[in-house]
Design an enzyme around this catalytic site. Structure first.
Site, PDB file in Angstrom:
ATOM      1  N   ARG A 175      -0.537  15.667   5.662  1.00  0.00           N
ATOM      2  CA  ARG A 175      -1.200  16.044   4.396  1.00  0.00           C
ATOM      3  C   ARG A 175      -2.561  16.655   4.719  1.00  0.00           C
ATOM      4  NH1 ARG A 175      -1.294  11.142   0.441  1.00  0.00           N
ATOM      5  NH2 ARG A 175       0.934  11.544   0.321  1.00  0.00           N
TER       6      ARG A 175
ATOM      7  N   ARG B  61      -9.646   9.608  -0.912  1.00  0.00           N
ATOM      8  CA  ARG B  61      -8.729  10.702  -0.586  1.00  0.00           C
ATOM      9  C   ARG B  61      -9.290  12.049  -1.060  1.00  0.00           C
ATOM     10  NH1 ARG B  61      -3.334   8.541  -0.295  1.00  0.00           N
ATOM     11  NH2 ARG B  61      -3.476   6.473   0.616  1.00  0.00           N
TER      12      ARG B  61
ATOM     13  N   LYS C 291      -6.228   2.471  -0.930  1.00  0.00           N
ATOM     14  CA  LYS C 291      -6.564   3.872  -1.185  1.00  0.00           C
ATOM     15  C   LYS C 291      -7.532   4.004  -2.371  1.00  0.00           C
ATOM     16  CE  LYS C 291      -2.198   4.925  -1.862  1.00  0.00           C
ATOM     17  NZ  LYS C 291      -0.897   5.516  -2.312  1.00  0.00           N
TER      18      LYS C 291
ATOM     19  N   LYS D 229      -9.145   7.072  -5.187  1.00  0.00           N
ATOM     20  CA  LYS D 229      -8.945   8.459  -5.626  1.00  0.00           C
ATOM     21  C   LYS D 229      -9.974   8.879  -6.671  1.00  0.00           C
ATOM     22  CE  LYS D 229      -4.054   8.289  -4.568  1.00  0.00           C
ATOM     23  NZ  LYS D 229      -2.674   8.426  -5.052  1.00  0.00           N
TER      24      LYS D 229
ATOM     25  N   CYS E 104       8.031  13.886  -8.031  1.00  0.00           N
ATOM     26  CA  CYS E 104       7.507  13.573  -6.696  1.00  0.00           C
ATOM     27  C   CYS E 104       8.526  14.011  -5.649  1.00  0.00           C
ATOM     28  CB  CYS E 104       7.236  12.079  -6.586  1.00  0.00           C
ATOM     29  SG  CYS E 104       8.759  11.121  -6.445  1.00  0.00           S
TER      30      CYS E 104
ATOM     31  N   CYS F 242      10.752  10.714   1.805  1.00  0.00           N
ATOM     32  CA  CYS F 242       9.939   9.557   1.441  1.00  0.00           C
ATOM     33  C   CYS F 242      10.677   8.257   1.773  1.00  0.00           C
ATOM     34  CB  CYS F 242       9.575   9.581  -0.044  1.00  0.00           C
ATOM     35  SG  CYS F 242       8.599   8.130  -0.477  1.00  0.00           S
TER      36      CYS F 242
ATOM     37  N   CYS G  62      10.613   6.226  -7.195  1.00  0.00           N
ATOM     38  CA  CYS G  62      10.336   4.781  -7.128  1.00  0.00           C
ATOM     39  C   CYS G  62       9.135   4.503  -8.020  1.00  0.00           C
ATOM     40  CB  CYS G  62      10.082   4.351  -5.675  1.00  0.00           C
ATOM     41  SG  CYS G  62       8.384   4.565  -5.134  1.00  0.00           S
TER      42      CYS G  62
ATOM     43  N   CYS H 271       3.917   8.592  -7.917  1.00  0.00           N
ATOM     44  CA  CYS H 271       3.240   9.753  -7.321  1.00  0.00           C
ATOM     45  C   CYS H 271       3.197  10.978  -8.236  1.00  0.00           C
ATOM     46  CB  CYS H 271       3.888  10.112  -5.994  1.00  0.00           C
ATOM     47  SG  CYS H 271       3.777   8.782  -4.793  1.00  0.00           S
TER      48      CYS H 271
HETATM   49 FE1  SRM Z   1       1.989   8.998  -3.446  1.00  0.00          FE
HETATM   50  C1  SRM Z   1       2.951   6.636  -1.279  1.00  0.00           C
HETATM   51  C2  SRM Z   1       3.851  11.261  -1.875  1.00  0.00           C
HETATM   52  C3  SRM Z   1       0.400  11.389  -5.172  1.00  0.00           C
HETATM   53  C4  SRM Z   1       0.851   6.636  -5.708  1.00  0.00           C
HETATM   54  N1  SRM Z   1       3.158   8.947  -1.801  1.00  0.00           N
HETATM   55  C5  SRM Z   1       3.394   7.869  -1.008  1.00  0.00           C
HETATM   56  C6  SRM Z   1       4.161   8.270   0.254  1.00  0.00           C
HETATM   57  C7  SRM Z   1       3.141   8.586   1.312  1.00  0.00           C
HETATM   58  C8  SRM Z   1       5.232   7.255   0.721  1.00  0.00           C
HETATM   59  C9  SRM Z   1       4.848   6.233   1.756  1.00  0.00           C
HETATM   60  O1  SRM Z   1       3.848   5.521   1.600  1.00  0.00           O
HETATM   61  O2  SRM Z   1       5.597   6.130   2.734  1.00  0.00           O
HETATM   62  C10 SRM Z   1       4.848   9.529  -0.286  1.00  0.00           C
HETATM   63  C11 SRM Z   1       5.227  10.580   0.766  1.00  0.00           C
HETATM   64  C12 SRM Z   1       6.461  11.323   0.332  1.00  0.00           C
HETATM   65  C13 SRM Z   1       6.733  12.540   1.127  1.00  0.00           C
HETATM   66  O3  SRM Z   1       7.780  12.571   1.796  1.00  0.00           O
HETATM   67  O4  SRM Z   1       5.955  13.487   1.083  1.00  0.00           O
HETATM   68  C14 SRM Z   1       3.889   9.949  -1.367  1.00  0.00           C
HETATM   69  N2  SRM Z   1       2.035  10.947  -3.420  1.00  0.00           N
HETATM   70  C15 SRM Z   1       2.948  11.719  -2.772  1.00  0.00           C
HETATM   71  C16 SRM Z   1       2.853  13.176  -3.184  1.00  0.00           C
HETATM   72  C17 SRM Z   1       3.151  14.156  -2.052  1.00  0.00           C
HETATM   73  C18 SRM Z   1       3.784  13.408  -4.385  1.00  0.00           C
HETATM   74  C19 SRM Z   1       4.053  14.846  -4.736  1.00  0.00           C
HETATM   75  O5  SRM Z   1       5.239  15.152  -4.873  1.00  0.00           O
HETATM   76  O6  SRM Z   1       3.127  15.646  -4.904  1.00  0.00           O
HETATM   77  C20 SRM Z   1       1.401  13.186  -3.701  1.00  0.00           C
HETATM   78  C21 SRM Z   1       0.414  13.493  -2.612  1.00  0.00           C
HETATM   79  C22 SRM Z   1      -0.973  13.496  -3.137  1.00  0.00           C
HETATM   80  C23 SRM Z   1      -2.029  13.922  -2.164  1.00  0.00           C
HETATM   81  O7  SRM Z   1      -2.097  15.110  -1.873  1.00  0.00           O
HETATM   82  O8  SRM Z   1      -2.838  13.080  -1.771  1.00  0.00           O
HETATM   83  C24 SRM Z   1       1.235  11.738  -4.141  1.00  0.00           C
HETATM   84  N3  SRM Z   1       0.766   8.980  -5.075  1.00  0.00           N
HETATM   85  C25 SRM Z   1       0.323  10.104  -5.690  1.00  0.00           C
HETATM   86  C26 SRM Z   1      -0.221   9.777  -6.964  1.00  0.00           C
HETATM   87  C27 SRM Z   1      -0.769  10.775  -7.989  1.00  0.00           C
HETATM   88  C28 SRM Z   1      -2.241  11.029  -7.799  1.00  0.00           C
HETATM   89  O9  SRM Z   1      -2.868  10.515  -6.866  1.00  0.00           O
HETATM   90  O10 SRM Z   1      -2.778  11.763  -8.602  1.00  0.00           O
HETATM   91  C29 SRM Z   1      -0.077   8.408  -7.127  1.00  0.00           C
HETATM   92  C30 SRM Z   1      -0.429   7.606  -8.401  1.00  0.00           C
HETATM   93  C31 SRM Z   1      -1.867   7.405  -8.603  1.00  0.00           C
HETATM   94  C32 SRM Z   1      -2.323   6.150  -7.923  1.00  0.00           C
HETATM   95  O11 SRM Z   1      -2.613   6.208  -6.725  1.00  0.00           O
HETATM   96  O12 SRM Z   1      -2.352   5.104  -8.572  1.00  0.00           O
HETATM   97  C33 SRM Z   1       0.543   7.916  -5.920  1.00  0.00           C
HETATM   98  N4  SRM Z   1       1.877   6.929  -3.443  1.00  0.00           N
HETATM   99  C34 SRM Z   1       1.445   6.158  -4.478  1.00  0.00           C
HETATM  100  C35 SRM Z   1       1.662   4.774  -4.149  1.00  0.00           C
HETATM  101  C36 SRM Z   1       1.342   3.560  -5.045  1.00  0.00           C
HETATM  102  C37 SRM Z   1      -0.084   3.140  -4.931  1.00  0.00           C
HETATM  103  C38 SRM Z   1      -0.362   1.864  -5.680  1.00  0.00           C
HETATM  104  O13 SRM Z   1      -1.486   1.657  -6.083  1.00  0.00           O
HETATM  105  O14 SRM Z   1       0.526   1.041  -5.850  1.00  0.00           O
HETATM  106  C39 SRM Z   1       2.275   4.757  -2.868  1.00  0.00           C
HETATM  107  C40 SRM Z   1       2.715   3.528  -2.078  1.00  0.00           C
HETATM  108  C41 SRM Z   1       1.579   2.814  -1.425  1.00  0.00           C
HETATM  109  O15 SRM Z   1       0.446   3.265  -1.402  1.00  0.00           O
HETATM  110  O16 SRM Z   1       1.856   1.734  -0.891  1.00  0.00           O
HETATM  111  C42 SRM Z   1       2.396   6.125  -2.467  1.00  0.00           C
HETATM  112 FE1  SF4 Z   2       8.050   8.351  -2.650  1.00  0.00          FE
HETATM  113 FE2  SF4 Z   2       7.950   6.738  -4.714  1.00  0.00          FE
HETATM  114 FE3  SF4 Z   2       5.947   8.417  -4.243  1.00  0.00          FE
HETATM  115 FE4  SF4 Z   2       8.201   9.365  -5.112  1.00  0.00          FE
HETATM  116  S1  SF4 Z   2       6.892   7.927  -6.227  1.00  0.00           S
HETATM  117  S2  SF4 Z   2       7.026  10.174  -3.374  1.00  0.00           S
HETATM  118  S3  SF4 Z   2       9.676   8.031  -4.175  1.00  0.00           S
HETATM  119  S4  SF4 Z   2       6.535   6.734  -2.970  1.00  0.00           S
END
Ligand code: SRM
Ligand code: SF4
Length: 599
Positions: free
Chosen positions: A92, A161, A238, A240, A459, A465, A504, A508
């Site tokens: 990323r 981030r 994390k 944000k 997502c 993922c 899930c 995201c």
């Molecule tokens: Fe996310 C984890 C993809 C924005 C909440 N996110 C992941 C991971 C890294 C899976 C992992 O931990 O193994 C995913 C990688 C998938 C892949 O193959 O690329 C992933 N998140 C993404 C992206 C690429 C989704 C997309 O299709 O655009 C976004 C990348 C953002 C970036 O450039 O930094 C992405 N993730 C978000 C957002 C939206 C936002 O930030 O505006 C959220 C919700 C907001 C928040 O953080 O509350 C988000 N991602 C999560 C979470 C749950 C965090 C939590 O508080 O519970 C995880 C899991 C974790 O952190 O344990 C996670």
């Molecule tokens: Fe992966 Fe769940 Fe985030 Fe989708 S919402 S990219 S399935 S961690």
């Protein structure tokens, strides 16, 4: 600096940083042992016997902006052939405020071709992602990203981030100020460890690459290296940050730990309403986890904004839960202690009081497509990029087209918070050339789609993922095609409804603030949520648990028909489903799981 963590000036009251190490979550132990994120990464990269890194290294790699993954489509087959999973790495790239030069775009495009899976993924946080980079190419890819003067440090991990900002240069002078703020906050909160340079930014002979200025190690009284804002254990989870410019809430401010809402009076940004405590992630069936909307903490002037960010980060650093990771985000710290307690702590560290919230109004949270002209006579064209995946396929050669545009473009590119892309700052002279390329590659009307599709986000989910329970990016476009025919029957093709899908419950695609949302429950199964606010200011509510994909259209059809026939003038879909009792409005994150339906 608000608070020198080398001396840890925080009080001892109810914070877990000083708890016995055996009580802390495993990640805290990994951070402490890592010597400021170095760990054993260098040695492990040299081990060619396996395409993977260890579990502990995997946790540290996140802070460097990369995740170990394996191709889930191939898992079963490889297991049956007794092969190790098809490991690769997702990288990323941080792009604070989403601004990238044409030269950087070309470099990202080269990396996608040379080291990744041939696609560039634009994320929901204005970043670039590459998928499918194998271990033996990981360091080289990191090198090349840094040669483009972008980097990956703190793109992931328990730190601040990528800082998001409204990408619309058509807001002219306001945009310049907000983008400068997002860069200032981003720079201030970037980890200062030298680990990133040591691990990634050396050439084959071990010589340092002079790509970005290497941080001078910050040495404390004891002679050890220090991390001035974060300390040895960084943040509990994390973090944000976003900056929004009303009336656009395109950055979805209520979904983030910390937000700044620009307050414009007499055509000047006089300051920012500061929001705290938003977040999306939850776990199915665990009511102690829930999405939560951010609340306004107070108002600060532009000059105070960076100090406010540091103070808020430092309170979370000291009081966030380091024992239970599922409870470690700022939203739970605030929920447990209350907003007033939190404000007191922040103001104590700032040494001044925040001002009263100022009035503001958002009217949408998606992107606005097509050409717009700014007051300086420059043009900006926003393209709809389905789920942020830039690739060449049978429908369109989007990657080739954007490469051709980058080769002649003299302005810049702006990644949006909704996975789209703006070709920005096109001079009036240059516009015909850019338009000719948009026409040549047939991407001049990417926005000529239903308003539902234009307001959709999915997502990544499968196959990369590791946490996905169901398809998302590979499924939502087809589902929307089916829903489009229902909308057409009801005459709603041009009515904007926000629709989001995640594989899930981590959220995201920020699904819990969409008017319609699908959250993966298992293969082909989704929870269906309804009733989010159109501008991203209300959480939705569970309407159907675990529906199978084939039932979705028939479940939504009668509600869409009802909406077409019985909505009030200007009434949004999310408001309608609440008024008509399909779901009860979620007033607070804590009530998110209370699935009360009206009679
Ligand atoms: Fe996310 C984890 C993809 C924005 C909440 N996110 C992941 C991971 C890294 C899976 C992992 O931990 O193994 C995913 C990688 C998938 C892949 O193959 O690329 C992933 N998140 C993404 C992206 C690429 C989704 C997309 O299709 O655009 C976004 C990348 C953002 C970036 O450039 O930094 C992405 N993730 C978000 C957002 C939206 C936002 O930030 O505006 C959220 C919700 C907001 C928040 O953080 O509350 C988000 N991602 C999560 C979470 C749950 C965090 C939590 O508080 O519970 C995880 C899991 C974790 O952190 O344990 C996670
Ligand atoms: Fe992966 Fe769940 Fe985030 Fe989708 S919402 S990219 S399935 S961690």
């Amino acid at each position: 600096m608000v608070n020198d963590t080398s001396k840890d000036t925080s009080s001892n009251e109810n914070h877990t940083r000083s708890a016995p190490v055996e009580e802390l979550s495993a990640n805290e132990r990994i951070k402490v042992a890592s010597n400021y994120l170095k760990g054993t990464i260098i040695d492990s990269l040299a081990n060619v016997a396996t395409g993977s890194m260890t579990e502990d290294e995997g946790q540290l790699l996140k802070f460097h902006g990369t995740y170990q993954q394996d191709d889930r489509d191939l898992r079963k087959n490889r297991r049956s052939h007794k092969l190790e999973p098809a490991f690769s790495f997702m990288i990323r790239v941080r792009v604070p405020g989403g601004v990238s030069t044409p030269q950087q775009w070309l470099q990202m495009d080269d990396i996608a071709e040379d080291y990744a899976n041939g696609t560039i993924k634009l994320t929901t946080r204005q970043a670039f992602q590459f998928h499918g980079v194998i271990k033996s190419n990981l360091k080289r890819t990191m090198n090349e990203i840094n040669l483009s003067l972008l980097d990956t440090i703190a793109a992931c991990g328990d730190v601040n981030r990528n800082v998001m900002c409204n990408p619309n240069p058509d807001l002219s002078k306001h945009h310049a100020e907000t983008i400068a703020l997002s860069h200032a906050i981003s720079d201030h909160l970037t980890p200062k460890t030298t680990a990133y340079h040591e691990i990634w930014l050396t050439d084959e002979a071990g010589e340092k690459l002079k790509v970005t200025q290497e941080p001078e190690p910050i040495i404390g009284d004891s002679g050890d290296e220090l991390e001035p804002i974060y300390g040895k254990t960084y943040l509990p989870r994390k973090f944000k940050i976003v900056v929004a410019v009303p009336p656009s809430n395109d950055v979805d401010i209520y979904a983030h730990d910390l937000g700044y809402i620009a307050i414009i009076e007499d055509d000047k940004i006089v300051g920012y309403n500061v929001t705290v405590g938003g977040g999306m992630g939850m776990t199915h069936g665990n009511e102690k986890t829930f999405p939560r909307l951010a609340e306004v903490l107070g108002f600060c002037t532009p000059e105070q904004a960076v100090a406010v960010a540091e103070a808020i980060v430092s309170v979370q650093r000291d009081f966030g839960d380091r024992k239970i990771r599922a409870h470690a985000r700022l939203k739970y710290t605030i929920d447990d202690h209350g907003l007033d307690w939190f404000r007191d702590k922040v103001e104590e560290r700032l040494g001044f009081k925040l001002g009263e919230e100022r009035p503001f109004k958002f009217d949408h949270n998606g992107d606005r497509y097509g050409w717009v002209e700014d007051d300086k006579g420059n043009w900006h064209h926003t393209l709809f990029i389905q789920n942020g995946r830039v690739r060449d396929d049978a429908d369109a050669k989007m990657r080739t087209a954007l490469r051709a545009i980058a080769e002649i473009h003299t302005g810049d590119f702006r990644l949006t918070a909704n996975q789209n892309l703006q070709i920005a700052n096109v001079s009036a002279d240059k516009k015909p050339e850019i338009e000719a390329l948009l026409n040549e590659y047939k991407i001049n009307t990417t926005f000529d789609r239903s308003a539902l599709r234009l307001n959709s986000i999915a997502c990544v989910a499968l196959p990369t993922c590791g946490l996905a329970l169901a398809e998302s990016e590979r499924y939502l476009p087809d589902l929307i095609t089916e829903l489009d025919s229902v909308l057409e029957e009801e005459g709603l093709t041009h009515d904007a409804i926000t629709i989001r899908m995640t594989g899930c419950p981590n959220g995201c695609a920020r699904p819990y603030i969409a008017e319609i949302a699908f959250v993966g429950k298992g293969s082909g199964k989704y929870n269906l949520y309804l009733g989010g606010g159109f501008v991203g200011d209300r959480l939705n509510k569970l309407y159907r648990d675990s529906i199978v994909d084939t039932e979705i259209v028939n479940t939504l059809r009668p509600i869409i028909r009802d909406y077409a026939q019985h909505r009030e003038k200007g009434e949004r879909f999310g408001d309608f489903v609440i008024r008509k009792g399909y779901v009860v409005a979620t007033e607070h994150g804590r009530d998110f799981h209370a699935n009360l339906k009206l009679d």
